[in-house]
Scaffold this motif. Structure first.
Motif, PDB file in Angstrom:
ATOM      1  N   GLN A 490     -15.058 -10.601 -10.750  1.00  0.00           N
ATOM      2  CA  GLN A 490     -16.352 -11.269 -10.614  1.00  0.00           C
ATOM      3  C   GLN A 490     -17.414 -10.662 -11.508  1.00  0.00           C
ATOM      4  N   PHE A 491     -17.302  -9.377 -11.847  1.00  0.00           N
ATOM      5  CA  PHE A 491     -18.296  -8.731 -12.694  1.00  0.00           C
ATOM      6  C   PHE A 491     -18.160  -9.129 -14.161  1.00  0.00           C
ATOM      7  N   SER A 492     -17.127  -9.902 -14.478  1.00  0.00           N
ATOM      8  CA  SER A 492     -17.011 -10.464 -15.821  1.00  0.00           C
ATOM      9  C   SER A 492     -17.934 -11.659 -16.011  1.00  0.00           C
ATOM     10  N   PRO A 539      -9.922  -4.755 -30.818  1.00  0.00           N
ATOM     11  CA  PRO A 539      -8.558  -5.286 -30.928  1.00  0.00           C
ATOM     12  C   PRO A 539      -7.527  -4.280 -30.422  1.00  0.00           C
ATOM     13  N   GLY A 540      -6.510  -4.790 -29.721  1.00  0.00           N
ATOM     14  CA  GLY A 540      -5.456  -3.931 -29.183  1.00  0.00           C
ATOM     15  C   GLY A 540      -5.787  -3.329 -27.837  1.00  0.00           C
ATOM     16  N   GLU A 541      -6.977  -3.608 -27.292  1.00  0.00           N
ATOM     17  CA  GLU A 541      -7.365  -3.083 -25.989  1.00  0.00           C
ATOM     18  C   GLU A 541      -7.695  -4.240 -25.060  1.00  0.00           C
ATOM     19  N   ARG A 542      -7.927  -3.922 -23.774  1.00  0.00           N
ATOM     20  CA  ARG A 542      -8.334  -4.943 -22.825  1.00  0.00           C
ATOM     21  C   ARG A 542      -9.531  -4.447 -22.022  1.00  0.00           C
ATOM     22  N   ILE A 543     -10.225  -5.371 -21.392  1.00  0.00           N
ATOM     23  CA  ILE A 543     -11.398  -5.026 -20.591  1.00  0.00           C
ATOM     24  C   ILE A 543     -10.965  -4.361 -19.291  1.00  0.00           C
ATOM     25  N   TYR A 544     -11.575  -3.226 -18.992  1.00  0.00           N
ATOM     26  CA  TYR A 544     -11.367  -2.547 -17.710  1.00  0.00           C
ATOM     27  C   TYR A 544     -12.556  -2.723 -16.774  1.00  0.00           C
ATOM     28  N   SER A 545     -13.735  -2.938 -17.335  1.00  0.00           N
ATOM     29  CA  SER A 545     -14.909  -3.214 -16.494  1.00  0.00           C
ATOM     30  C   SER A 545     -15.985  -3.848 -17.354  1.00  0.00           C
ATOM     31  N   ALA A 546     -16.849  -4.618 -16.690  1.00  0.00           N
ATOM     32  CA  ALA A 546     -17.977  -5.261 -17.358  1.00  0.00           C
ATOM     33  C   ALA A 546     -19.139  -5.304 -16.384  1.00  0.00           C
TER      34      ALA A 546
END
Length: 773
Positions: A490-492, A539-546
């Motif tokens: 939800q914080f995205s 690039p090459g990473e993903r979101i862990y928190s926003a």
């Protein structure tokens, strides 16, 4: 008749003359789909009713309006809908069917005035009059196709199954290459009343939008979900803790009952949300008027979501006043004032539906303070194109202050995955898949059987966001937006100044080329059109928190290190990255600390090489829990101002998965959260190249003082475990004494587990009293 433009409609308002007296009409404001319509001459207020000029309102809906002077009748036409209104008559017609008006339309200065409510009844808009602010809000519904019939449902499911089969074949090569990449470059992924004492409240995402939790307090009483019951305890004063009531939900045998999951409280109500489960013979259904053949064997209600409302006038003995129930599984809910909004999913067997020879299978059942269920007809079920799945998404909206007003229950064919709510809107996000461009491969049957479920191509993945207007216990669908990638939680998502912001990850973390992961920020306007974006971040990473906070946004990505990105969102048409900071570890949750600081809660990480994967190949492994205070004063150069590491590998906290587990009060410099601490036995040598897991050493609350100058100062730890409990522990320990929530009342700190409530002084953490539940 020539259609007038919206500007011409406003001019019509300016020409309206008032032929009788009315009160404070100069203050009346009109909003159409959240956009203010400015005019000098006002709609008219008479006998506590608001009247609006019919022509101006209907032409705002792009309807053609004609006046028949001989019959004193106004005819408005939009598409297949025709409305006829006659001056002096309380009966209007919609496509030939009579509609009774709450008051008689009248003529004033050659302008036809009708009751405000009629506008909504005419063209399906929702109209709300706020007498306190003298504001008229008109919200038009967005267009979604209707399922309509059981045969159409079968057809839609069949078309969707064929489409997803193409993803199955085209995703094979990527799935194989992903597995190869994983073996080389491994990243470990994580498995109230005015007289009430001052007290903390649930940590929520949006101010003014409450979220359900397992614990709520009004400062004097604690309401708690514990062991499938609601426990009500007197907690103030802190030295007189006492259980005052336990609300049990008696099961009806092994296959029927109710399990509470979360709750809300306000000055008037205790609202309990949970899961009800049934045997088929326990169900009574009121069928639609049209008789249809039954399916054999009967379709059971396996479980449903139940909302139980209690009158909380007597704080210790709430009285049940309402019960709403709908088939499905609980996704989430929000509460704005006295209005509750709940979202659920009901999965059904799509292949069974497509393969059945019967003419009809019931869709979804619900009830509102009734003993029997009502079936939702297919004529009232809409669907989301390109996101069809064997699932019903249901949104329940109810104004608790209007017990005689039925809940607004809307059902859609398609699944919701995450929700975000502001005080004005609800957004439901779900994943869609675009059709693959390459020709499907033809595989042997045995290979087809090995691949389940279908693996979609990551670069074809999009997120659809469906927007609903929240209107005091009512809800209107307003439209859909679509962006590339998928969201984390939800914080995205966020809404600010009429715009919607969303953070997504595209591609695969272990993909290559076009399928390599990257991250994006999109800004959508009120009509859900994308107006600004930043793509290909990290690039090459993903979101862990926003986290979005006003004109700024913060993004944490991770693969081997933790980049914290600072985003400038002041101009929605042109978002930009201001600065970034790279440090070991990652943050699962970001929490604001004033305007120029943010707290990150996550894990420390270490990068290590492993000769088994070849020279120069490294991996990242998470370690103990990490909390950090970031200074964003210089937005171009954020810094990690303070940090704290708790325990070793294996240490975990519910806060990393659920923001409601955090207690934070900036004025008191108070920070607390539950944590399970794992520590490495220093006497045991780690002979492997991979980091060692720790052994259980503590479970309870960590309590910090936090300020800018001194950072994190551990004031102490509070546990509900006694010496015998620690003696019983093995490698890992979990029981009903694990602390789950922390809150304060006045100068006392309370920790809550399923089996105990404990009160300590905030000043020195001296224990005051404890209560076994």
């Amino acid at each position: 008749m020539k259609r007038l433009t919206f500007v011409a409609m406003v001019l019509l308002f300016l020409l309206v003359a008032v032929s009788f007296s009315f009160a404070n009409t100069s203050e009346i404001e009109l909003y159409l789909n959240d956009e203010k319509v400015s005019f000098n001459d006002q709609p008219q207020l008479s006998n506590d009713r608001v009247y609006v000029p019919l022509r101006g309102i209907f032409e705002a809906f792009e309807a053609q309006v004609e006046w028949n002077d001989a019959t004193q009748t106004v005819t408005a036409v939009k598409g297949d809908t025709e409305i006829k209104v006659t001056i002096g008559s309380k009966s209007a017609k919609k496509n030939g069917t009579n509609i009774m008006l709450e008051a008689v339309p009248y003529l004033s200065q050659k302008r036809t005035y009708v009751p405000l409510r009629f506008v909504g009844e005419a063209f399906g808009a929702h109209v709300n009059w706020d007498g306190n602010t003298k504001a008229i809000s008109i919200v038009t519904a967005g267009d979604l196709p209707v399922v309509g019939s059981f045969e159409t449902l079968k057809k839609l499911l069949k078309e969707n199954a064929d489409m997803r089969q193409s993803y199955l074949y085209n995703g094979i090569n990527e799935a194989v290459s992903d597995a190869a990449v994983k073996s080389v470059d491994r990243v470990e992924l994580k498995s109230e009343a005015a007289s009430s004492p001052e007290h903390s409240e649930t940590n929520v995402q949006v101010q003014g939008v409450d979220e359900a939790d397992i614990v709520k307090t009004d400062g004097e009483y604690l309401y708690q979900v514990s062991n499938q019951q609601i426990v009500i305890s007197r907690i103030f004063p802190a030295d007189e803790l006492e259980v005052r009531n336990v609300i049990g939900f008696e099961p009806r045998g092994d296959t029927s009952g109710f399990m509470p999951a979360e709750l809300y409280i306000d000055d008037d109500y205790l609202i309990v949300i949970g899961t009800a489960y049934y045997r088929h013979e326990d169900i009574t259904v009121d069928k639609p008027s049209m008789a249809r053949p039954e399916v054999y064997p009967p379709v059971n209600i396996n479980n449903s979501i139940k909302i139980i409302v209690f009158d909380r006038t007597d704080r210790e003995n709430p009285n049940q006043v309402r019960e709403i129930e709908v088939e499905g599984n609980y996704l989430s809910s929000r509460k704005v004032g006295s209005s509750l909004y709940l979202v659920s999913n009901k999965y059904f067997g799509g292949y069974q539906i497509m393969g059945t020879e019967t003419e009809y299978v019931p869709a979804l059942r619900y009830r509102d303070n009734e003993s029997s269920f009502t079936e939702m007809p297919y004529s009232k079920i809409h669907y989301f194109p390109k996101a069809i799945s064997p699932n019903y998404l249901t949104v329940v909206a109810v104004n608790l202050d209007k017990p005689n007003e039925k809940a607004n229950i809307s059902t859609f064919l398609g699944a919701g995955e995450n929700i975000y709510a502001s005080p004005e809107h609800l957004y439901v996000a779900l994943t869609e898949y675009e059709a693959a461009e390459t020709k499907p491969a033809v595989l042997p049957l045995e290979q087809q059987k090995m691949i389940a479920p279908p693996v979609p191509l990551q670069n074809n993945e999009t997120t659809a966001i469906h927007k609903f207007a929240l209107l005091n216990g009512n809800m209107v669908y307003q439209g859909k937006g679509k962006v590339s990638g998928h969201i984390l939680n939800q914080f995205s998502m966020d809404e600010y100044n009429g715009h919607f912001r969303i953070a997504t990850t595209s591609g695969s973390l272990f993909g290559q080329g076009q399928n390599q992961s990257s991250n994006n920020i999109y800004v959508l306007d009120g009509k859900m059109n994308t107006v600004g974006k930043i793509e290909d971040i990290a690039p090459g990473e993903r979101i862990y928190s926003a986290r979005f906070m006003g004109e700024r946004g913060y993004l944490v990505t991770f693969k081997k290190v933790d980049p914290l990105f600072v985003l400038d969102l002041k101009d929605p048409d042109s978002p930009k990255i201001l600065g970034k900071l790279k440090i070991p570890g990652y943050s699962d949750y970001l929490h604001p600390y004033g305007e120029n600081y943010i707290i990150g809660f996550g894990k420390d990480a270490m990068e290590t090489a492993d000769e088994r994967f070849g020279d120069g190949v490294s991996m990242a492994f998470y370690q103990g829990m990490k909390i950090a205070l970031f200074d964003i004063t210089d937005v171009n150069n954020p810094i990690e101002l303070h940090k704290e590491i708790i325990g070793d590998r294996g240490t975990d906290s519910e806060l990393l998965h659920n923001h409601k587990a955090l207690l934070f009060d900036k004025e008191r410099n108070l920070l607390a959260f539950p944590v399970t601490v794992m520590e490495i036995n220093k006497q045991q040598e780690n002979t492997g190249s991979w980091p060692q897991y720790g052994e259980f050493s503590f479970q309870g609350a960590y309590v910090y003082n936090l300020d800018i100058e001194n950072g994190f100062n551990l004031q102490g730890r509070i546990t509900h475990l006694n010496s015998q409990d620690f003696q019983k522990t093995g490698y890992y320990y979990n029981n009903n004494k694990n602390v789950k929530r922390i809150f304060f009342v006045e100068d006392n700190l309370y920790t809550v587990s399923d089996g105990m409530v404990k009160a300590n002084r905030i000043s020195n953490l001296e224990e005051i009293d404890s209560l076994n539940i």
